[in-house]
Design an enzyme around this catalytic site. Structure first.
Site, PDB file in Angstrom:
ATOM      1  N   LYS A   1      51.845  39.087  40.954  1.00  0.00           N
ATOM      2  CA  LYS A   1      51.342  38.645  39.637  1.00  0.00           C
ATOM      3  C   LYS A   1      52.307  37.613  39.048  1.00  0.00           C
ATOM      4  O   LYS A   1      52.964  36.894  39.811  1.00  0.00           O
ATOM      5  CB  LYS A   1      51.133  39.838  38.698  1.00  0.00           C
ATOM      6  CG  LYS A   1      50.338  40.963  39.359  1.00  0.00           C
ATOM      7  CD  LYS A   1      49.777  41.940  38.377  1.00  0.00           C
ATOM      8  CE  LYS A   1      49.166  43.109  39.133  1.00  0.00           C
ATOM      9  NZ  LYS A   1      48.259  43.899  38.324  1.00  0.00           N
TER      10      LYS A   1
ATOM     11  N   GLU B   1      39.164  47.230  44.068  1.00  0.00           N
ATOM     12  CA  GLU B   1      40.144  47.480  43.017  1.00  0.00           C
ATOM     13  C   GLU B   1      39.425  47.937  41.751  1.00  0.00           C
ATOM     14  O   GLU B   1      39.006  47.098  40.936  1.00  0.00           O
ATOM     15  CB  GLU B   1      40.923  46.190  42.720  1.00  0.00           C
ATOM     16  CG  GLU B   1      41.742  45.691  43.886  1.00  0.00           C
ATOM     17  CD  GLU B   1      43.013  45.011  43.406  1.00  0.00           C
ATOM     18  OE1 GLU B   1      44.079  45.421  43.866  1.00  0.00           O
ATOM     19  OE2 GLU B   1      42.949  44.122  42.559  1.00  0.00           O
TER      20      GLU B   1
ATOM     21  N   ASN C   1      50.860  41.832  45.516  1.00  0.00           N
ATOM     22  CA  ASN C   1      50.462  40.871  44.487  1.00  0.00           C
ATOM     23  C   ASN C   1      51.554  40.882  43.425  1.00  0.00           C
ATOM     24  O   ASN C   1      51.622  41.810  42.625  1.00  0.00           O
ATOM     25  CB  ASN C   1      49.106  41.283  43.895  1.00  0.00           C
ATOM     26  CG  ASN C   1      48.713  40.414  42.711  1.00  0.00           C
ATOM     27  OD1 ASN C   1      49.285  39.350  42.490  1.00  0.00           O
ATOM     28  ND2 ASN C   1      47.727  40.866  41.945  1.00  0.00           N
TER      29      ASN C   1
ATOM     30  N   GLU D   1      42.011  40.578  36.802  1.00  0.00           N
ATOM     31  CA  GLU D   1      42.707  39.930  35.680  1.00  0.00           C
ATOM     32  C   GLU D   1      42.189  38.504  35.480  1.00  0.00           C
ATOM     33  O   GLU D   1      42.078  38.021  34.352  1.00  0.00           O
ATOM     34  CB  GLU D   1      44.226  39.958  35.931  1.00  0.00           C
ATOM     35  CG  GLU D   1      44.779  41.368  35.733  1.00  0.00           C
ATOM     36  CD  GLU D   1      46.036  41.678  36.525  1.00  0.00           C
ATOM     37  OE1 GLU D   1      46.695  40.750  37.030  1.00  0.00           O
ATOM     38  OE2 GLU D   1      46.357  42.876  36.649  1.00  0.00           O
TER      39      GLU D   1
ATOM     40  N   GLY E   1      47.323  48.812  37.464  1.00  0.00           N
ATOM     41  CA  GLY E   1      48.439  48.773  36.524  1.00  0.00           C
ATOM     42  C   GLY E   1      48.470  49.943  35.560  1.00  0.00           C
ATOM     43  O   GLY E   1      49.215  49.929  34.583  1.00  0.00           O
TER      44      GLY E   1
ATOM     45  N   HIS F   1      40.496  38.322  41.368  1.00  0.00           N
ATOM     46  CA  HIS F   1      41.228  39.476  40.835  1.00  0.00           C
ATOM     47  C   HIS F   1      40.661  39.813  39.452  1.00  0.00           C
ATOM     48  O   HIS F   1      40.293  38.915  38.691  1.00  0.00           O
ATOM     49  CB  HIS F   1      42.723  39.158  40.756  1.00  0.00           C
ATOM     50  CG  HIS F   1      43.561  40.372  40.487  1.00  0.00           C
ATOM     51  ND1 HIS F   1      43.662  40.934  39.234  1.00  0.00           N
ATOM     52  CD2 HIS F   1      44.305  41.152  41.299  1.00  0.00           C
ATOM     53  CE1 HIS F   1      44.447  42.008  39.301  1.00  0.00           C
ATOM     54  NE2 HIS F   1      44.842  42.153  40.540  1.00  0.00           N
TER      55      HIS F   1
ATOM     56  N   SER G   1      47.158  50.960  41.511  1.00  0.00           N
ATOM     57  CA  SER G   1      48.227  51.959  41.409  1.00  0.00           C
ATOM     58  C   SER G   1      48.532  52.626  42.745  1.00  0.00           C
ATOM     59  O   SER G   1      48.793  53.825  42.808  1.00  0.00           O
ATOM     60  CB  SER G   1      47.890  53.005  40.333  1.00  0.00           C
ATOM     61  OG  SER G   1      47.768  52.372  39.070  1.00  0.00           O
TER      62      SER G   1
END
Ligand code: PEP
Length: 245
Positions: free
Chosen positions: A10, A160, A8, A90, A166, A88, A204
């Site tokens: 991003k 996730e 990904n 985010e 991150g 996701h 991560s």
């Protein structure tokens, strides 16, 4: 089943940086690799290393029309996408996507032959409150409502944990094993052909912890953020998925 390692990217990249990154990628036998790139780079990725599939990071729930800024599943299919990430954390946290929207996006993707990578996972507060599977069950139920039992077996689910994305702090192998087993059993309990559903871990995942995470039962691949931007690291992770070094 064949493991999937999906990068990904991003909101990262440039035409030049992408070229360098792609130059460092090559297929790994027995592993499916994919890169999920920002929309403007889909055209650049029409040329990419053999064995590396293409994906996007979001998709509109709508088919076509007056939806300024949206990108449809049909458009992604036209550019050769096989995968699209939906839900996701985010997008859920920063762009207000709720469970129902995520379900409709997964449905739009499947309608055009794309495989949705449905992201689920708890925040640290939810974990501390002992609500991990309550949250994930709610997130998955919305997708199941939108798709139905048969189509649900076609999605990829990415676990996730929000606190691991991150942050450099991956979930432990015990935590991953526990949640992946619980997700598979939740799916089976709903009548979904759970053994056929690929379960990815994301959060991560790095060159130095990938092999341990892939050794966990029920981990059928990885969704990789930061480490997918470094070709050498993405290759180490992909080889680890294949059981190699
Ligand atoms: C992600 O963006 O899905 C992700 C897992 O990011 P990172 O690997 O950087 O934690």
């Amino acid at each position: 089943m064949t493991r999937l390692v999906a990068g990904n990217w991003k909101m990262n990249g440039s035409l030049a940086a992408n070229r360098d990154l792609l130059d460092g990628l090559m297929a790994v036998p027995g592993v499916e690799m994919a890169v999920c790139v920002p929309y403007p780079y889909l055209a650049q990725l029409l040329e990419r290393p053999a064995g590396v599939a293409l994906g996007a990071q979001d998709v509109s729930e709508f088919e076509a029309g007056a939806y300024t800024g949206e990108v449809s599943a049909g458009m992604l299919a036209e550019f050769g996408c096989r995968y699209v990430i939906v839900g996701h954390s985010e997008r859920r946290a920063l762009f207000g996507e709720d469970d129902a929207v995520v379900g409709r996006k997964a449905r739009a993707a499947l309608a055009h032959g794309l495989v949705p990578i449905v992201c689920v996972g708890e925040t640290l507060a939810e974990r501390d409150e002992g609500r991990v599977m309550a949250v994930i069950g709610r997130q998955l139920a919305a997708v199941l409502d939108a798709l139905g039992v048969a189509a649900m077996a076609q999605v990829v689910v990415a676990y996730e944990p929000v606190w691991a994305i991150g942050t450099g702090r991956s979930a432990s192998v015990e935590q991953v094993g526990e949640v992946h087993a619980a997700i598979r059993s939740w799916l089976a309990g709903q009548g979904v052909a759970a053994a056929a559903v690929r379960l990815l871990y994301g959060g991560s995942m790095k060159a130095d912890n990938a092999a341990a995470l892939f050794a966990v039962p029920d981990v059928d691949g990885g969704l990789v953020g930061g480490a997918s931007l470094v070709a050498a690291d993405f290759m180490v992770i992909s080889r680890a998925a294949g059981g190699g070094v």
